[in-house]
Write an enzyme that holds these catalytic residues in place. Structure first.
Site, PDB file in Angstrom:
ATOM      1  N   ARG A 123      -2.416  11.230   5.864  1.00  6.22           N
ATOM      2  CA  ARG A 123      -2.584   9.865   6.357  1.00  6.22           C
ATOM      3  C   ARG A 123      -2.128   8.855   5.313  1.00  6.22           C
ATOM      4  O   ARG A 123      -2.348   9.042   4.118  1.00  6.22           O
ATOM      5  CB  ARG A 123      -4.064   9.624   6.682  1.00  6.22           C
ATOM      6  N   HIS A 179      -8.029  11.768  -1.993  1.00  9.44           N
ATOM      7  CA  HIS A 179      -7.632  10.431  -2.441  1.00  9.44           C
ATOM      8  C   HIS A 179      -7.348  10.494  -3.932  1.00  9.44           C
ATOM      9  O   HIS A 179      -8.134  11.064  -4.684  1.00  9.44           O
ATOM     10  CB  HIS A 179      -8.745   9.429  -2.152  1.00  9.44           C
ATOM     11  N   PHE A 189       0.847  -1.192   0.000  1.00 12.46           N
ATOM     12  CA  PHE A 189       0.000   0.000   0.000  1.00 12.46           C
ATOM     13  C   PHE A 189       0.879   1.237   0.000  1.00 12.46           C
ATOM     14  O   PHE A 189       2.043   1.184   0.412  1.00 12.46           O
ATOM     15  CB  PHE A 189      -0.904   0.003   1.242  1.00 12.46           C
ATOM     16  N   GLN A 197      -7.324  14.990   3.242  1.00 14.42           N
ATOM     17  CA  GLN A 197      -6.727  14.124   2.234  1.00 14.42           C
ATOM     18  C   GLN A 197      -7.604  14.052   0.991  1.00 14.42           C
ATOM     19  O   GLN A 197      -8.796  13.766   1.085  1.00 14.42           O
ATOM     20  CB  GLN A 197      -6.572  12.711   2.804  1.00 14.42           C
ATOM     21  N   ARG A 257      -0.391   9.451  -0.471  1.00 15.24           N
ATOM     22  CA  ARG A 257      -1.532   9.967  -1.226  1.00 15.24           C
ATOM     23  C   ARG A 257      -1.408  11.436  -1.605  1.00 15.24           C
ATOM     24  O   ARG A 257      -1.821  11.835  -2.699  1.00 15.24           O
ATOM     25  CB  ARG A 257      -2.814   9.745  -0.417  1.00 15.24           C
ATOM     26  N   HIS A 298     -11.463  13.027   0.708  1.00 14.95           N
ATOM     27  CA  HIS A 298     -11.622  11.666   1.208  1.00 14.95           C
ATOM     28  C   HIS A 298     -11.562  11.556   2.722  1.00 14.95           C
ATOM     29  O   HIS A 298     -12.376  10.868   3.339  1.00 14.95           O
ATOM     30  CB  HIS A 298     -10.514  10.803   0.589  1.00 14.95           C
ATOM     31  N   LEU A 314     -15.061   5.969  -4.477  1.00 11.79           N
ATOM     32  CA  LEU A 314     -13.680   5.575  -4.197  1.00 11.79           C
ATOM     33  C   LEU A 314     -13.238   4.334  -4.982  1.00 11.79           C
ATOM     34  O   LEU A 314     -13.970   3.363  -5.104  1.00 11.79           O
ATOM     35  CB  LEU A 314     -13.556   5.269  -2.696  1.00 11.79           C
ATOM     36  N   GLU A 372      -6.656   2.275  -3.196  1.00 12.77           N
ATOM     37  CA  GLU A 372      -5.226   2.280  -3.482  1.00 12.77           C
ATOM     38  C   GLU A 372      -4.719   0.846  -3.628  1.00 12.77           C
ATOM     39  O   GLU A 372      -3.674   0.593  -4.223  1.00 12.77           O
ATOM     40  CB  GLU A 372      -4.542   2.963  -2.296  1.00 12.77           C
TER      41      GLU A 372
END
Lengths: 595, 234
Positions: free
Chosen positions: A398, A242, A119, A240, A286, A353, A252, A255
């Protein structure tokens, strides 16, 4: 007006991941607990998390919580508190294993252990190369997790108040929190829920943006209630975006798609992330990927007739991998982009996000606020966990899969703190202040009698447009200033919204008006905090604070390595130091971020 | 842009003696892709229209409706796929609270009746309980249920006996735990369903399979439970 009162040891507002995890702790301790939720628990937005939960289990390759901690601090652009981050990364294995024991259907490796995938921003050996750390159930990890935790709560007999909306926090003259007022949506009845310990686990407020991956219910209710009760909100300038929301729809795309080998491409088919993050490429963190995408689009390399999106390509992956590891994504692409992701790339744009900021807490889940010169004094009786809280483990940005970990770790620790504190309290409850429900009743009666005000829909739209246009991926000095002025005007409209529907029964118009009272607090906190932070850090990047020799990437550690605290009264800003000292290991020293 | 005709079930117990169908026309924009987009638009014009919604991407299960006679999620239904007037009613077979909102108590009562949680009384190991990928695959098509109630409220057996028949969703979830190699309560779970109504009211009409927005197959899960009962009896 006479308001019914019910008394509990503990009240939990919100039944998403954090609320449900805390509730397990309280129910297992035998405390009388009420869990309130606007929606049936399994409809909470944790359900939409896709890619996984981080834990250095090392099921596929060597991994260590210390490496995870390093990645999280670096991901946060050094704004995260290192004590809280160490606490979270160290606890990760324990809470993920517990979840497996509750019945969570994680995917499996041939060894029978939990499947893990790479990730963004998660690396081995202090930033060397991507590591498989995300524990996943296909691309439905949040769904599997939320259901498993609801199921565990059924087993331990947690008492739920389903489709109840909390309205306001009750504090006495000393500032001690004594519970909440709430409304039952089916009947419109208002009630006082008195408690020795109150937990906010109300999730994010991503609906302040016009285009967001967030659900309709993500209106920042806990933040609104806290702000109205005089509690500051921390680091609200950090939102954030995304990288991969479906263009036009905002839905969404995990990721985890890039974790499984997906690649971002511009209009000439170039894998442009190689230019921005030569080492981690598509798996950079991100904020980095979103900015790269926005830059590609801005410089005319976007795709489609309007050159306004980039492409997420998985056509080179084996169809079996896609259908086994990413079945939900295949379905979403069909539903919301009308394309078969096996054959065509998915059109994506950076989309609002996650809220890194929130109600300030320490790592035990206790809410803290400034008092008499000390910037972090616990507010007696109040706790917060999950997205609504700011521990702060995410700092300025994050990492993916750290949100599900956050709600497990801090849901549990907040629950443990509540059990501990309640057991240390006297048997009887403190007296409620006179007129404990007055503030809520006044809000309701204003709505009842308001004539000639703006509609809730139009006002909310103005708020969302303002945030989208003035506080996005890239921020500009003049736009931020204008955004602040606008939001203060919109605040006046919010105070005068009018609803036509006056029914007591399931009045969703009233509910949306009450939610707007919370959205406006989140939006003001965001706008004012963003306008004031004169540097670029993590997700907050301004044109007037660009990369320079003195301030690499525009980050100014000398003046701005500090947390923002916004208070509703007078839109006042204060700052408090970042905890650079971890619990047991050495501090992770400041560095320029590169992926 | 095109105008679309709607016929929507309306009922507010505070002011309506009985339910009625409200006819209206809505002008669409290109961004109005899903039925939920248009419902939100209608609500902006008439704030009294009540319906549940949350994630708008088919994972929370809030916005199940009866759409042109078939149950489905508003957020996953393409507006262009529907013939006009688009007729919207609350899910059938459950009491209506207001407009498109039903009382789901009976549905969740049945879900809770199957003990929807892992039962394993052995002290847990320090690590995860191991499960092979093949054993884990048995849970695919089961754990994805979003409890939207499209299936149970499309099932005639559930309409007639909502208090006695567990219904397709509850039974699918029952089998989710029966099929889990980590669960130790198979016999208890089968005992709990061995009853003329709880399981055996399923007459394989298969409406549940037709309407499930997650493409799950409750009928197949019910068949597997029945097979296990037979095997156990021999």
């Amino acid at each position: 007006m006479n308001v019914t009162k019910r008394t509990f040891d503990a009240v939990i507002v919100g039944a998403g991941g954090a609320g449900l995890r805390a509730a397990i702790q309280l129910s297992e301790a035998g405390l009388k607990t009420a869990v309130l939720s606007k929606v049936f628990p399994t409809r909470s937005h944790t359900v939409a998390a896709q890619g996984g939960v981080a834990a250095s289990l090392g099921n596929s390759e060597e991994d260590h919580w210390h490496w995870h901690m390093y990645d999280t601090v670096k991901g946060s652009d050094w704004l995260g508190d290192q004590d809280a981050i160490e606490f979270m990364c160290k606890k990760a294995n324990e809470v993920v294993i517990e979840l497996e024991h509750y019945g969570m259907p994680f995917d499996r490796l041939d060894s029978g252990k939990i499947y893990q995938r790479p990730f963004g921003g998660h690396m081995s050996n202090f930033g060397e190369k991507p590591v498989r750390r995300s524990c996943a159930a296909a691309d439905r990890t949040g769904h599997a997790m939320l259901h498993a935790m609801y199921q565990r709560n059924v087993k331990v007999n947690t008492q739920f108040f389903v489709e109840w909306m909390a309205l306001d926090l009750i504090r006495d003259a000393d500032g001690t929190v004594l519970g909440v007022t709430a409304m039952e949506m089916e009947t419109g009845e208002v009630m006082i829920l008195q408690a020795k310990a109150t937990l906010f686990a109300t999730g994010g407020g991503g609906r302040i943006f016009y285009s967001s991956t967030n659900a309709f219910i993500n209106t920042g209710d806990g933040l609104g209630m806290a702000a109205r009760a005089g509690i500051p909100l921390e680091d609200m300038e950090f939102w954030q975006f995304h990288p991969t929301g479906v263009a036009g729809a905002g839905v969404l795309i995990t990721e985890g798609v890039r974790g499984e080998g997906g690649i971002l491409r511009n209009s000439s088919g170039e894998r442009f992330m190689e230019r921005y993050a030569p080492n981690a490429k598509d798996l950079a963190s991100r904020d980095v990927v979103s900015r790269a995408m926005a830059t590609e689009i801005k410089e005319g390399r976007g795709c489609g007739p309007n050159k306004d999106y980039v492409q997420l390509d998985i056509t080179h992956l084996p169809p079996e991998t896609i259908m086994k590891r990413l079945p939900g994504i295949h379905e979403i692409a069909l539903q919301f982009a009308s394309i078969d992701a096996l054959k065509e790339p998915i059109p994506v744009v950076p989309t609002a996000h996650y809220m890194m900021g929130g109600i300030p807490t320490n790592y035990s889940g206790r809410v803290v606020a400034p008092k008499g010169g000390d910037m972090s004094v616990p507010v007696p009786g109040l706790y917060a966990a999950g997205e609504c809280a700011c521990a702060s483990v995410h700092g300025a940005n994050r990492l993916g899969t750290n949100s599900l970990l956050d709600l497990l770790v801090f849901g549990k620790s907040a629950g443990e703190s509540m059990v501990e504190d309640i057991k240390a309290m006297p048997g009887s409850h403190r007296d409620l202040p006179k007129g404990a429900a007055d503030a809520s009743l006044a809000r309701l009666s204003r709505l009842e009698s308001q004539k000639g005000g703006a509609s809730v829909h139009e006002t909310r739209l103005a708020l969302q447009r303002n945030m989208q246009d003035h506080c996005g991926v890239f921020r500009f000095k003049d736009m931020l200033e204008k955004g602040v002025a606008n939001i203060l005007d919109i605040e006046q409209q919010v105070a005068q919204t009018e609803i036509k529907d006056k029914s007591k029964v399931w009045n969703t118009a009233r509910m949306e008006a009450l939610e707007l009272d919370n959205l406006i607090e989140v939006a003001k906190a965001t706008m004012v905090s963003a306008n004031a932070r004169l540097e670029s850090r993590g997700a907050h990047v301004r044109n007037d604070c660009a990369d320079s020799v003195e301030f690499p990437d525009g980050r100014n550690d000398k003046e701005w390595l500090k947390h923002t605290l916004w208070t509703r009264d007078g839109n006042r800003l204060e700052y408090k130091p970042v905890h650079l000292k971890p619990l047991t290991v050495d501090s992770i020293g400041l560095k320029k971020r590169a992926y | 842009m095109a105008k679309v005709k709607f016929s929507i079930y309306r009922f507010d117990p505070e002011k309506d003696e009985k339910p009625y169908m409200q006819n209206l026309e809505v002008e669409l924009e290109p961004s109005d892709r899903k039925l939920l987009d248009v419902l939100v638009k209608i609500k902006a014009l008439d704030d009294s229209l009540s319906f549940r919604r949350s994630c708008r991407e088919g994972v929370c299960g809030s916005d199940a409706l009866n759409i042109n006679g078939t149950n489905g999620l508003a957020c996953l239904t393409d507006i262009s796929s529907l013939s006009q007037p688009i007729t919207l009613r609350p899910l059938p077979g459950l009491p209506v609270v207001r407009d498109l909102i039903v009382d789901m108590t009976q549905f969740f009562k049945q879900y809770h009746s199957i003990k929807p949680y892992l039962i394993n009384d052995e002290p847990p190991p320090e690590t995860e309980r191991l499960q092979s990928p093949e054993d884990r695959e048995e849970l695919n098509g089961l754990y994805e249920c979003i409890l939207c109630a499209c299936c149970s409220t499309a099932c005639p057996s559930f309409w007639w006996n909502p208090d006695k028949f567990v219904g397709p969703s509850g039974l699918l979830n029952a089998y989710r735990f029966i099929a889990d190699t980590r669960d130790q309560a198979i016999n208890e779970r089968l005992d709990n369903l061995e009853d003329p109504y709880r399981l055996f009211r399923c007459h394989t009409i298969m409406n549940c399979v037709e309407v499930c927005p997650k493409h799950l197959n409750p009928t197949r899960a019910i068949g597997k439970i029945k097979d296990l009962m037979v095997k156990r009896a021999i």
